[in-house]
Design a protein around this motif. Structure first.
Motif, PDB file in Angstrom:
ATOM      1  N   GLU A 120      26.870 -10.705  -0.593  1.00 57.86           N
ATOM      2  CA  GLU A 120      28.257 -10.458  -0.984  1.00 57.86           C
ATOM      3  C   GLU A 120      29.028 -11.777  -1.087  1.00 57.86           C
ATOM      4  O   GLU A 120      29.872 -11.946  -1.981  1.00 57.86           O
ATOM      5  CB  GLU A 120      28.935  -9.542   0.035  1.00 57.86           C
ATOM      6  CG  GLU A 120      28.409  -8.112   0.063  1.00 57.86           C
ATOM      7  CD  GLU A 120      28.818  -7.315  -1.175  1.00 57.86           C
ATOM      8  OE1 GLU A 120      29.591  -7.853  -2.012  1.00 57.86           O
ATOM      9  OE2 GLU A 120      28.351  -6.173  -1.320  1.00 57.86           O
ATOM     10  N   SER A 123      28.213 -13.457  -4.380  1.00 60.82           N
ATOM     11  CA  SER A 123      28.945 -12.830  -5.489  1.00 60.82           C
ATOM     12  C   SER A 123      30.408 -13.267  -5.494  1.00 60.82           C
ATOM     13  O   SER A 123      30.993 -13.528  -6.558  1.00 60.82           O
ATOM     14  CB  SER A 123      28.848 -11.303  -5.376  1.00 60.82           C
ATOM     15  OG  SER A 123      27.515 -10.871  -5.487  1.00 60.82           O
ATOM     16  N   PHE A 124      31.003 -13.341  -4.314  1.00 62.54           N
ATOM     17  CA  PHE A 124      32.398 -13.771  -4.198  1.00 62.54           C
ATOM     18  C   PHE A 124      32.567 -15.204  -4.703  1.00 62.54           C
ATOM     19  O   PHE A 124      33.451 -15.491  -5.516  1.00 62.54           O
ATOM     20  CB  PHE A 124      32.854 -13.663  -2.742  1.00 62.54           C
ATOM     21  CG  PHE A 124      34.209 -14.261  -2.477  1.00 62.54           C
ATOM     22  CD1 PHE A 124      35.366 -13.591  -2.835  1.00 62.54           C
ATOM     23  CD2 PHE A 124      34.314 -15.508  -1.873  1.00 62.54           C
ATOM     24  CE1 PHE A 124      36.620 -14.154  -2.589  1.00 62.54           C
ATOM     25  CE2 PHE A 124      35.556 -16.069  -1.620  1.00 62.54           C
ATOM     26  CZ  PHE A 124      36.712 -15.389  -1.992  1.00 62.54           C
ATOM     27  N   TYR A 125      31.703 -16.112  -4.214  1.00 58.01           N
ATOM     28  CA  TYR A 125      31.810 -17.506  -4.624  1.00 58.01           C
ATOM     29  C   TYR A 125      31.604 -17.653  -6.137  1.00 58.01           C
ATOM     30  O   TYR A 125      32.296 -18.433  -6.796  1.00 58.01           O
ATOM     31  CB  TYR A 125      30.774 -18.355  -3.886  1.00 58.01           C
ATOM     32  CG  TYR A 125      31.027 -18.523  -2.411  1.00 58.01           C
ATOM     33  CD1 TYR A 125      32.301 -18.829  -1.928  1.00 58.01           C
ATOM     34  CD2 TYR A 125      29.984 -18.412  -1.482  1.00 58.01           C
ATOM     35  CE1 TYR A 125      32.530 -18.998  -0.568  1.00 58.01           C
ATOM     36  CE2 TYR A 125      30.201 -18.586  -0.126  1.00 58.01           C
ATOM     37  CZ  TYR A 125      31.473 -18.883   0.334  1.00 58.01           C
ATOM     38  OH  TYR A 125      31.694 -19.060   1.678  1.00 58.01           O
ATOM     39  N   GLN A 126      30.643 -16.903  -6.678  1.00 58.17           N
ATOM     40  CA  GLN A 126      30.361 -17.005  -8.108  1.00 58.17           C
ATOM     41  C   GLN A 126      31.569 -16.541  -8.934  1.00 58.17           C
ATOM     42  O   GLN A 126      31.911 -17.147  -9.947  1.00 58.17           O
ATOM     43  CB  GLN A 126      29.113 -16.180  -8.455  1.00 58.17           C
ATOM     44  CG  GLN A 126      28.557 -16.473  -9.834  1.00 58.17           C
ATOM     45  CD  GLN A 126      27.193 -15.845 -10.054  1.00 58.17           C
ATOM     46  OE1 GLN A 126      26.651 -15.176  -9.188  1.00 58.17           O
ATOM     47  NE2 GLN A 126      26.632 -16.049 -11.239  1.00 58.17           N
ATOM     48  N   SER A 127      32.235 -15.493  -8.463  1.00 59.95           N
ATOM     49  CA  SER A 127      33.412 -15.006  -9.189  1.00 59.95           C
ATOM     50  C   SER A 127      34.559 -16.011  -9.136  1.00 59.95           C
ATOM     51  O   SER A 127      35.360 -16.110 -10.070  1.00 59.95           O
ATOM     52  CB  SER A 127      33.874 -13.658  -8.606  1.00 59.95           C
ATOM     53  OG  SER A 127      34.421 -13.826  -7.307  1.00 59.95           O
ATOM     54  N   GLN A 128      34.633 -16.778  -8.042  1.00 61.41           N
ATOM     55  CA  GLN A 128      35.722 -17.743  -7.877  1.00 61.41           C
ATOM     56  C   GLN A 128      35.578 -18.961  -8.787  1.00 61.41           C
ATOM     57  O   GLN A 128      36.539 -19.698  -9.000  1.00 61.41           O
ATOM     58  CB  GLN A 128      35.788 -18.215  -6.414  1.00 61.41           C
ATOM     59  CG  GLN A 128      36.184 -17.133  -5.424  1.00 61.41           C
ATOM     60  CD  GLN A 128      37.574 -16.579  -5.717  1.00 61.41           C
ATOM     61  OE1 GLN A 128      38.542 -17.322  -5.794  1.00 61.41           O
ATOM     62  NE2 GLN A 128      37.654 -15.272  -5.895  1.00 61.41           N
ATOM     63  N   ALA A 130      35.398 -19.018 -11.838  1.00 62.12           N
ATOM     64  CA  ALA A 130      36.214 -18.828 -13.046  1.00 62.12           C
ATOM     65  C   ALA A 130      37.704 -18.909 -12.763  1.00 62.12           C
ATOM     66  O   ALA A 130      38.520 -18.809 -13.685  1.00 62.12           O
ATOM     67  CB  ALA A 130      35.883 -17.476 -13.678  1.00 62.12           C
ATOM     68  N   SER A 131      38.116 -19.106 -11.512  1.00 62.78           N
ATOM     69  CA  SER A 131      39.538 -19.121 -11.156  1.00 62.78           C
ATOM     70  C   SER A 131      40.196 -20.426 -11.592  1.00 62.78           C
ATOM     71  O   SER A 131      39.534 -21.425 -11.876  1.00 62.78           O
ATOM     72  CB  SER A 131      39.699 -18.951  -9.639  1.00 62.78           C
ATOM     73  OG  SER A 131      39.165 -20.082  -8.964  1.00 62.78           O
ATOM     74  N   SER A 152      25.634 -19.600 -14.236  1.00 64.29           N
ATOM     75  CA  SER A 152      25.330 -18.188 -14.002  1.00 64.29           C
ATOM     76  C   SER A 152      23.858 -18.005 -13.659  1.00 64.29           C
ATOM     77  O   SER A 152      23.499 -17.226 -12.773  1.00 64.29           O
ATOM     78  CB  SER A 152      25.691 -17.368 -15.235  1.00 64.29           C
ATOM     79  OG  SER A 152      25.339 -16.014 -15.056  1.00 64.29           O
ATOM     80  N   GLY A 157      28.628 -21.264  -7.470  1.00 65.05           N
ATOM     81  CA  GLY A 157      29.945 -20.713  -7.202  1.00 65.05           C
ATOM     82  C   GLY A 157      30.930 -21.748  -6.689  1.00 65.05           C
ATOM     83  O   GLY A 157      30.629 -22.946  -6.643  1.00 65.05           O
ATOM     84  N   HIS A 169      37.813 -11.209   2.370  1.00 64.22           N
ATOM     85  CA  HIS A 169      37.016 -10.445   1.396  1.00 64.22           C
ATOM     86  C   HIS A 169      35.915  -9.641   2.098  1.00 64.22           C
ATOM     87  O   HIS A 169      35.740  -8.440   1.814  1.00 64.22           O
ATOM     88  CB  HIS A 169      36.403 -11.409   0.379  1.00 64.22           C
ATOM     89  CG  HIS A 169      35.497 -10.734  -0.612  1.00 64.22           C
ATOM     90  ND1 HIS A 169      35.968  -9.951  -1.646  1.00 64.22           N
ATOM     91  CD2 HIS A 169      34.128 -10.710  -0.702  1.00 64.22           C
ATOM     92  CE1 HIS A 169      34.937  -9.484  -2.344  1.00 64.22           C
ATOM     93  NE2 HIS A 169      33.820  -9.934  -1.787  1.00 64.22           N
TER      94      HIS A 169
END
Length: 605
Positions: A120, A123-128, A130-131, A152, A157, A169
């Motif tokens: 988890e 996944s969180f770090y990977q989504s960040q 794009a911030s 990817s 991340g 989170h």
């Protein structure tokens, strides 16, 4: 107590699981007989396969070390986990749904919770990434040639700068603070805890089965006072000494091609994969060690095609030191070992930036055998412009050649060494043979099962070397730099003694400094550091300062006498090769050198 899995589920899962498939995830297997497969044992070092697995009845057994059992026992041993964890690990692998005795609970084990939390977090770090905040991270990656698709592919991340972003989170997903601390994701504090990784680029570190075990993080901002790279600490699921970054992506190609490229960093792994070399892996903030060798040997298995391990050490001093450490473990590989160095000292990541994918391919194609790399490193310390230097270089490298187990390869490198130092091959062969005999004595001693003194203890040459090094560590002022050089050039029989003398010469300008021993210790491998400690603590046969000076002088003079004797032998050998009629000047020069040696010898008596 945690809920227990129903016994009926344990039996049903065991019956449904394919032990061949499970074991193949860790060991390279090949068919042996009907229903049986064979490979190298993962529980002890071997070069001929004695590890057997059968599907019916489903069990494994090693005829070499005696390890054996069912699929649960295998997972327990290979992963160092409990029986309950092994059951749940197998259920995860096969997609089997377990039921529990306590109110039908499906809570998972502690290990599984940590792995799930890591997944988890990844996944969180990977989504960040794009911030808006992660622009510096994206710029850093793009500057090294890694676009969004590459990030990817490797799950790269970004950890936000805030102190509790990940905590907030994951706790919303049901994970406790204690679990996050145990997983190494969170640092404990008086106020509870805070995110371990903040304001950094992150790479998830996965095992061969793609489970996230931990993370490697590089700092981005000047205000970050932490180390350049920060890794997950040792946890119940992450053990850096037995993990290779990128193995999840490289495993299939490694098994298929029987080749692995070991690089030094996360971006180097990415660069190699993107350049078409999808067999690249890296250690995770630690030196390449024996557990890594075992892991690689299991991947290669037993094959008719020679497997290859290519190390991409930097050509600087640190890289050469790393190569020498690996060289010491060469015999443990079930493969040929090579070293590839980039032009101008470029690592794979920088090389791809400057010269494209073809640069990495050219670097790997120009690889050199590890033995050649180490031998050339040894002789590079000498000028090779005169006979003394060439003979000293041959002595320095002879013990490397002597340790090559393949007779044909050893003979070939003996000839090569003779060519590189411009000496007669028979003379170099004699040096190699002399070192080989000493090495064989030590190997026989290590095989003894009953307590017995090591042969080197009674070996006069090694005993003298030990005395020399005792004085060098405890009373370095007894030597001057020229004496050290001369003693080293004469050669030391024990490889570890040779390494310590070489290190001392590298810092000979500090010989008279009070922190001499600390200077040596700061750059020593574990083996050398242990030797330095022994030498520093040994009790010398003296009672006072006057006796110490007398004893030290005697040891130094004895070492110089031996160096003179060896120099005389070398000069006499050179003299015998000369034609006095056509080489009169050279003959006269050597005769003068012999007279000077005799004069020096008499002064030492």
């Amino acid at each position: 107590m945690p809920p227990r899995v129903r016994q009926s589920d344990i039996e049903e899962l065991k019956a449904k699981a394919d032990i061949i498939e499970v074991v193949s995830g860790y060991v390279s297997l090949r068919p042996a007989s009907s229903g049986s497969f064979k490979g190298l044992c993962p529980f002890h070092s071997e070069k001929s396969p004695s590890f057997n697995v059968r599907s019916s009845p489903a069990f494994y057994h090693c005829f070499g070390c005696g390890a054996g059992g069912d699929v649960y026992k295998f997972l327990q041993e290979i992963e160092s986990i409990s029986f309950a964890d092994a059951v749940e690990r197998l259920a995860d692998k096969t997609g089997f749904t377990l039921t529990y005795d306590e109110s039908g609970s499906q809570e998972v084990s502690n290990r599984s919770r940590l792995l799930a939390a890591n997944s988890e977090a990844a996944s969180f770090y990977q989504s960040q990434l794009a911030s808006d905040e992660a622009k510096a991270a994206r710029d850093f990656l793009l500057g090294r040639g890694f676009d969004a698709a590459a990030c990817s592919q490797f799950g790269v991340g970004y950890a936000p700068k805030g102190w509790q972003n990940l905590i907030d989170h994951l706790t919303k997903l049901g994970y406790t603070l204690e679990e996050l601390i145990l997983a190494g994701l969170v640092m404990a504090s008086d106020k509870g805890g805070y995110d371990r990784f903040r304001g950094r680029v992150l790479w998830p570190i996965r095992d061969a089965n793609s489970q996230v075990l931990g993370f490697g993080a590089r700092k981005l901002y000047e205000e970050d006072q932490g180390p350049k790279y920060l890794n997950t600490p040792e946890t119940p699921v992450y053990h850096k000494g037995s993990v290779l970054y990128g193995l999840d992506l490289a495993r299939k190609e490694i098994v298929k091609r029987k080749e692995i490229v070991v690089v030094e960093g996360y971006t180097d792994v990415m660069a190699c994969h993107l350049a078409g070399h999808q067999v690249a892996v890296a250690t995770c903030g630690t030196a390449f060690g024996e557990e890594h060798i075992k892991l690689i040997n299991r991947l290669f298995g037993q094959t008719q095609v020679p497997a290859s391990v290519i190390f991409t050490f930097d050509p600087d001093a640190a890289g050469q030191k790393a190569a020498l450490r690996v060289y010491g473990d060469t015999a443990k590989f079930n493969a040929l070992t090579f070293v590839a160095t980039g032009p101008s000292g470029l690592d794979p990541s920088d090389l791809r930036q400057q010269r494209g994918d073809a640069g990495i391919t050219q670097m790997l194609e120009a690889k050199k055998p590890l033995f050649e790399f180490v031998i050339r490193h040894r002789i590079s310390k000498f000028s090779l412009t005169d006979l003394d230097s060439r003979v000293a270089a041959a002595r320095s490298a002879a013990f490397v050649v002597a340790e090559i187990s393949d007779p044909a390869l050893r003979t070939g490198y003996t000839r090569a060494l003779a060519d590189w130092v411009s000496l007669d091959v028979n003379e170099v062969a004699a040096l190699v043979s002399q070192n080989g005999k000493a090495s064989n004595l030590e190997q026989v001693a290590s095989m003894r099962t009953s307590p017995a003194p090591q042969p080197v203890v009674s070996n006069p040459q090694v005993r003298l070397e030990r005395q020399i090094l005792e004085i060098l560590i405890q009373h370095p002022s007894a030597f001057n730099q020229d004496q050290l050089l001369r003693i080293y050039a004469a050669g030391l029989q024990d490889a570890l003694h040779q390494s310590l003398m070489q290190l001392a010469l590298a810092h000979k300008e500090s010989l008279a400094q009070p922190d001499w021993v600390n200077i040596l210790a700061s750059e020593s491998s574990d083996d050398l550091l242990s030797l330095i400690r022994e030498l520093a603590l040994v009790e010398l046969p003296v009672k006072n300062e006057v006796e110490l000076l007398r004893y030290a002088k005697g040891v130094v003079n004895g070492a110089l006498m031996q160096a003179l004797a060896r120099e005389k032998i070398d000069l006499m050998a050179a003299l015998r090769r000369m034609d006095p009629d056509t080489m009169a000047d050279a003959v006269n020069q050597i005769q003068r050198q012999l007279m000077n040696l005799e004069s020096e010898r008499r002064k030492l008596m």
